[in-house]
Design a protein around this motif. Structure first.
Motif, PDB file in Angstrom:
ATOM      1  N   ALA A   1       0.833  -1.205   0.000  1.00 22.53           N
ATOM      2  CA  ALA A   1       0.000   0.000   0.000  1.00 22.53           C
ATOM      3  C   ALA A   1       0.866   1.252   0.000  1.00 22.53           C
ATOM      4  O   ALA A   1       0.611   2.200  -0.768  1.00 22.53           O
ATOM      5  CB  ALA A   1      -0.925  -0.009   1.221  1.00 22.53           C
ATOM      6  N   MET A   2       1.893   1.269   0.830  1.00 24.23           N
ATOM      7  CA  MET A   2       2.748   2.458   0.910  1.00 24.23           C
ATOM      8  C   MET A   2       3.507   2.655  -0.393  1.00 24.23           C
ATOM      9  O   MET A   2       3.658   3.783  -0.883  1.00 24.23           O
ATOM     10  CB  MET A   2       3.704   2.316   2.094  1.00 24.23           C
ATOM     11  N   THR A   3       4.022   1.556  -0.952  1.00 27.11           N
ATOM     12  CA  THR A   3       4.830   1.672  -2.165  1.00 27.11           C
ATOM     13  C   THR A   3       4.012   2.203  -3.337  1.00 27.11           C
ATOM     14  O   THR A   3       4.433   3.142  -4.030  1.00 27.11           O
ATOM     15  CB  THR A   3       5.433   0.300  -2.517  1.00 27.11           C
ATOM     16  N   ILE A   4       2.831   1.620  -3.568  1.00 28.31           N
ATOM     17  CA  ILE A   4       2.070   2.075  -4.741  1.00 28.31           C
ATOM     18  C   ILE A   4       1.475   3.457  -4.514  1.00 28.31           C
ATOM     19  O   ILE A   4       1.232   4.201  -5.468  1.00 28.31           O
ATOM     20  CB  ILE A   4       0.985   1.053  -5.145  1.00 28.31           C
ATOM     21  N   ASN A   5       1.268   3.849  -3.259  1.00 21.76           N
ATOM     22  CA  ASN A   5       0.812   5.220  -2.974  1.00 21.76           C
ATOM     23  C   ASN A   5       1.875   6.224  -3.426  1.00 21.76           C
ATOM     24  O   ASN A   5       1.573   7.244  -4.050  1.00 21.76           O
ATOM     25  CB  ASN A   5       0.522   5.361  -1.487  1.00 21.76           C
TER      26      ASN A   5
END
Length: 1003
Positions: free
Chosen positions: A781-785
């Motif tokens: 979630a953090m990476t693709i955000n």
């Protein structure tokens, strides 16, 4: 005392005014009032009160209840006509101001102080009366009925002081010949305290002088029997000597009686010799003495003329070993010698000496008297007689006395002249507060030399051209010597003795921390030996704390760090840290933004402490202490992040167990979480580096990830990059994929933040590869955000929206409501960029709902900002203005400079739409200035784009063109393609200003 309150602690706690008793209700109030009275005029911390009232088991509301007790006390005293300033609030607690009131303990202390002065002046009768007056203030057991360990310890101390005062008063009464009247009083005291040998000694002497020789011997035998039965020891030498003197009827025991009985005057000291000698005992002046202008000026102020009946001027020099205390004292003494025509005396009292014990005052007086011309055979044998003769000889002289390397005030008290025309200079490593409190000494805390003076000192010992040839290496040499005069002189002497060495060569030898102390501890002058003298006098706990503090590479620290290293409470850690400051092994550097005092090592002292640690403690103990400290930082950092962000969200944590830190302390530290982060910033960077180097990969990435809040808000991009790179390396070496993914993700966010979007993408794509292997929902979630933000900035809006919808769903599944809110906010910006204004309002509203509308967290500010932009795009300008104003208040209160720049930009755009051109220009220029200070090209380009539009509409096309050109250049550097396209279009359309579209809100 008329008109004030009368407080009593020398007996049951009492408060009265005008002879009328005032009732203080409740055990807690009485304990707190007792603490304030015992420390009258000084601050008592809330933590001390909590400990005293609840004795280690306080309720969660303890601090509130203390505040209630204080309020009740203030109300009681206010009802009697005394304002709230009697008990004032003073961080970190409260203080009772005794001015205008009477505290029996302070009265007793003052009487005893007067008595001591009268003794020194030879007024025995008046001194005895002061002691008796002090003793009459006791009304029973100290603070009887008041509970609490701290209060009870103080009560025991004061009871012991009362017995000492009895002994002092009785000694004076014996000197006055009142032996007959003392026997009954002494008999009762001996019966009550049979193990006090001094009291028994006084009783024996009184009995003997009263002609009761047999009773005196019986008193000895009784005391001997008690000591053997109770303690298994014989009486001390003083009692044995008195017993033997009584047995042989030693005439010395009756001499004083005869003198008093015949009312003879006190013996006068031997008359000074006819020859008036002018002593000059000063050692040679210090060669190449450098700097210290301010300190010398302070001492010069002592040269003003004084009368004989005034106290002598005293200068007190203190500082760490090797800082030049003796050098300053000797240099100033030579400089001021002409002001002291009657002589200069000097003595090294060996207070901190490796080979010799501290020199006794009697021995020094013998030496001084000989220097003043007294023949050896005329020097009295006793200390008191020598003091009397010494002060008599100085009575009409203007003379300087230098007392070097002093251990305590008691050591030098007999050496102080009574003549105000004399002057004294004292040097010591110890604080010796009594020297200032009782004698009004001028204290000079000697620090290391400023860098220019340190280099100047080198150039005065080494041929100056060798120092001037390589100024950079000379500055580095001074730095490696800590700018400490002793170390500088040793280094300079080595260079001078080896003309074939360059400054760079010696720097290379000193650069290795493992060898530095060896290099500076050769020959007679040794830096290590000077430090060791201070170290050897430390208690076990103080030495252990000193060693363990050196395990941490932080530039400075607060007391709670020491508590973690020793696994003890705050009070004990503070006591030990302050003691290390007193003995010059640590230095205080002021308070940080949280109100905590901070302390630091000098580098050479840190190296010495690290040596002692490795030689005196097993590695597993040192590792355990260091681990507790690192985990304490992580505990507080995690709570700071949660408090600032509104919960434990938008950050990942490893498996490192937390060290339990006192909740009340954490609450004090985190009144403003960003202030704590700021205070600890350099320390956090150093600790991430240390943890990574030690292979503590879990702790390294957890601490780095938690600290990113500070690096982001305050724009510490270099710190962000360094910490994440070090933690990433440690995780990769350990095969820690979760930690590596998180560090890659935040590194990508960091590069995007400063405009290196393609570099940021590479980090994020590497993180995404790991996330797909580990199937870690939160990491993904953090990476693709972060990838979606790069897409949006580069104009790939459809791809950004797809990524953000996936991230929002993953954040929701992982329970990260802050991450979900941030994703929704990014989606609202994408909707604005595609013209879907109502959808933008809906998404931004969901973001606000996700984080809640209360609180002043960073996430609240972000969500409100997104909602304000959506309201502005829908034409709801007044609502947008209110949203922006709230955001500005939050980010400015937190010191979020980049957030402040962004909201100022949006306010400037809004003012443009409302036609408020002067207000718009002011906001945009302020945003531009902030962006330039932060080095953020996106903010600068955006600001210049809007300023260009403003100048174009005002008809200043030349300025508009210049702004647009600069905006294009900066937005290209920032890789902000959407904004760059707007700037390029604006520049191209300058030839058609009338047809130019109105400014749009950027995405």
């Amino acid at each position: 005392m008329n008109g004030g309150l009368e407080f009593g602690v020398l007996g049951p706690l009492s408060v009265a005014t005008g002879g009328r008793r005032i009732t203080v209700g409740g055990a807690r109030q009485r304990t707190i009032l007792a603490l304030l009275l015992l420390a009258a005029g000084r601050i008592v911390s809330v933590d001390t009160m909590v400990e005293a009232v609840w004795q280690g088991d306080p309720p969660a509301t303890a601090r509130t209840q203390v505040a209630i007790c204080i309020a009740a006390l203030r109300k009681t005293f206010k009802a009697e006509g005394f304002g709230e300033d009697l008990i004032s609030t003073a961080h970190p607690g409260y203080q009772l101001d005794p001015a205008g009131h009477e505290v029996d303990l302070l009265v007793a202390t003052g009487l005893v102080h007067q008595g001591e002065q009268l003794v020194e002046q030879g007024a025995t009768g008046a001194a005895a009366e002061r002691y008796e007056q002090a003793l009459r203030l006791w009304r029973g057991p100290v603070l009887a009925g008041v509970t609490g360990r701290r209060v009870e310890e103080e009560a025991e101390r004061l009871e012991e002081w009362r017995l000492v005062l009895h002994d002092e008063a009785i000694a004076l009464q014996l000197a006055l010949g009142n032996h007959q009247e003392l026997i009954g009083r002494l008999t009762a005291l001996v019966r009550e305290h049979p193990l006090r040998e001094r009291t028994r000694h006084s009783l024996m002497l009184a009995q003997y002088r009263a002609g009761r020789r047999a009773e005196a011997l019986e008193t000895f035998r009784d005391g001997r029997q008690v000591l053997i039965e109770e303690l298994g020891i014989e009486p001390g030498p003083a009692l044995h000597e008195l017993h033997d003197a009584v047995l042989r009827d030693d005439a010395a025991l009756t001499l004083a009686v005869a003198q008093v009985a015949e009312e003879l005057p006190e013996p006068t000291p031997a008359a000074p010799p006819e020859l008036r000698v002018t002593p000059s005992d000063l050692p040679p002046n210090v060669p190449a003495f450098t700097g210290r202008g301010e300190e010398i000026a302070e001492f010069d102020a002592m040269l003003t003329e004084r009368r004989d009946d005034e106290a002598p001027a005293i200068g007190f020099v203190t500082g760490v070993a090797g800082v030049g205390k003796t050098g300053l004292a000797v240099h100033w003494a030579h400089r001021a010698a002409k002001h002291f025509p009657d002589g200069r005396l000097f003595v090294d009292l060996c207070g901190h000496d490796e080979a010799n014990e501290p020199v006794a005052a009697a021995e020094v007086l013998s030496r001084f008297l000989r220097s003043l011309g007294v023949p050896a055979e005329q020097i009295p044998p006793g200390l008191e007689e020598r003091v009397s003769l010494y002060r008599s000889m100085l009575a009409d002289r203007r003379l300087l006395v230098v007392l070097d390397n002093v251990r305590s005030v008691a050591q030098i008290r007999p050496l102080l002249p009574a003549n105000g025309r004399c002057c004294v200079v004292v040097t010591s490593r110890d604080p010796m507060e009594q020297l200032m409190l009782r004698y009004g000494a001028v204290r000079v805390q000697l620090a290391v030399l400023p860098p220019p003076q340190a280099i100047e000192l080198l150039a005065r010992i080494v041929p100056a051209e060798r120092i001037a040839t390589d100024p950079e290496q000379s500055a580095r040499l001074a730095e490696l010597c800590d700018h400490l005069p002793l170390a500088l002189r040793i280094a300079a002497a080595r260079l001078a003795s080896k003309p074939h060495w360059t400054v760079r060569h010696l720097v290379g030898r000193l650069a290795d921390e493992r060898r530095r102390l060896d290099e500076l501890s050769q020959g007679e002058s040794q830096v290590r030996a000077g430090f060791a003298l201070s170290y050897r006098y430390l208690s076990f706990d103080a030495a252990q704390l000193y060693r363990r503090l050196a395990l941490l590479p932080v530039p400075d620290f607060a007391v709670w760090v020491g508590a973690a290293l020793l696994d003890c409470d705050q009070f004990e850690a503070e006591r030990l840290v302050e003691h290390l400051v007193d003995v010059q092994l640590l230095e205080a550097v002021g308070s940080d933004a949280t109100g905590q005092l901070r302390y630091r090592f000098q580098n050479l002292l840190r190296l010495f402490a690290r040596e002692r640690a490795t030689q005196e403690e097993p590695e597993e103990q040192l590792a355990g202490a260091r681990d507790r400290a690192l985990r304490a930082w992580l505990t507080i950092a995690a709570q700071a992040h949660d408090q600032e962000m509104g919960g434990p969200y938008s950050v990942m944590h490893g498996d490192t167990p937390r060290y339990p830190v006192d909740p009340d302390l954490v609450a004090d530290l985190l009144c403003c979480p960003l202030n704590w982060f700021e205070a600890e910033r350099l320390g956090l960077v150093a600790l991430v580096d240390q943890a990574a180097g030690l292979g503590e990969h879990e702790l390294a990435w957890d601490l780095a990830g938690t600290a990113i809040l500070l690096f982001d808000v305050r724009n510490y991009a270099e710190d962000w990059e360094f910490c994440c790179q070090r933690a990433l390396t440690a995780c990769r070496q350990a095969g820690n994929e979760v930690g590596a993914s998180h560090m890659l993700s935040v590194l990508g966010a960091s590069r995007i933040r400063v405009g290196s979007i393609e570099e940021g993408r590479r980090y994020l794509e590497s993180a995404l590869e790991i996330d797909e292997r580990t199937r870690n929902v939160h990491c993904r979630a953090m990476t693709i955000n972060h990838l979606a933000r790069a897409d949006r900035l580069q104009g790939h809006l459809s791809q950004a929206a797809t990524r953000l919808r996936e991230a929002a769903e993953l954040y929701h599944r992982s329970g990260d409501r802050v991450g979900e809110a941030q994703t929704l906010g990014q989606l609202s910006l994408v909707a604005l960029a595609t013209g879907e204004v109502d959808e933008a309002v809906r998404l931004a509203s969901r973001a606000v709902q996700a984080v809640g509308v209360t609180g002043e967290t960073r996430t609240t500010a972000q969500a409100t900002y997104w909602l304000g932009r959506a309201h502005a795009a829908r034409g709801e300008l007044q609502q947008a203005a209110r949203d922006y104003e709230r955001v500005l208040e939050i980010v400015r209160a937190k010191g979020d400079l980049l957030g402040t720049a962004h909201i100022l930009l949006s306010q400037g755009e809004l003012a443009l739409e409302q036609g408020e051109l002067p207000g718009a220009r002011a906001k945009l220029l302020e945003a531009l200035e902030l962006g330039q200070g932060l080095g953020n090209w996106h903010v600068c380009g955006w600001s210049l784009l809007r300023l260009g539009g403003l100048e174009r509409d005002a008809g200043d096309l030349a300025t508009a063109r210049h702004h647009y050109q600069q905006a294009c250049e900066l937005l290209t550097r920032a890789d902000s393609l959407v904004m760059l396209q707007q700037a390029e279009r604006a520049l191209a359309e300058l030839s058609r200003p009338a047809a130019a579209p109105a400014p749009q809100h950027s995405a």
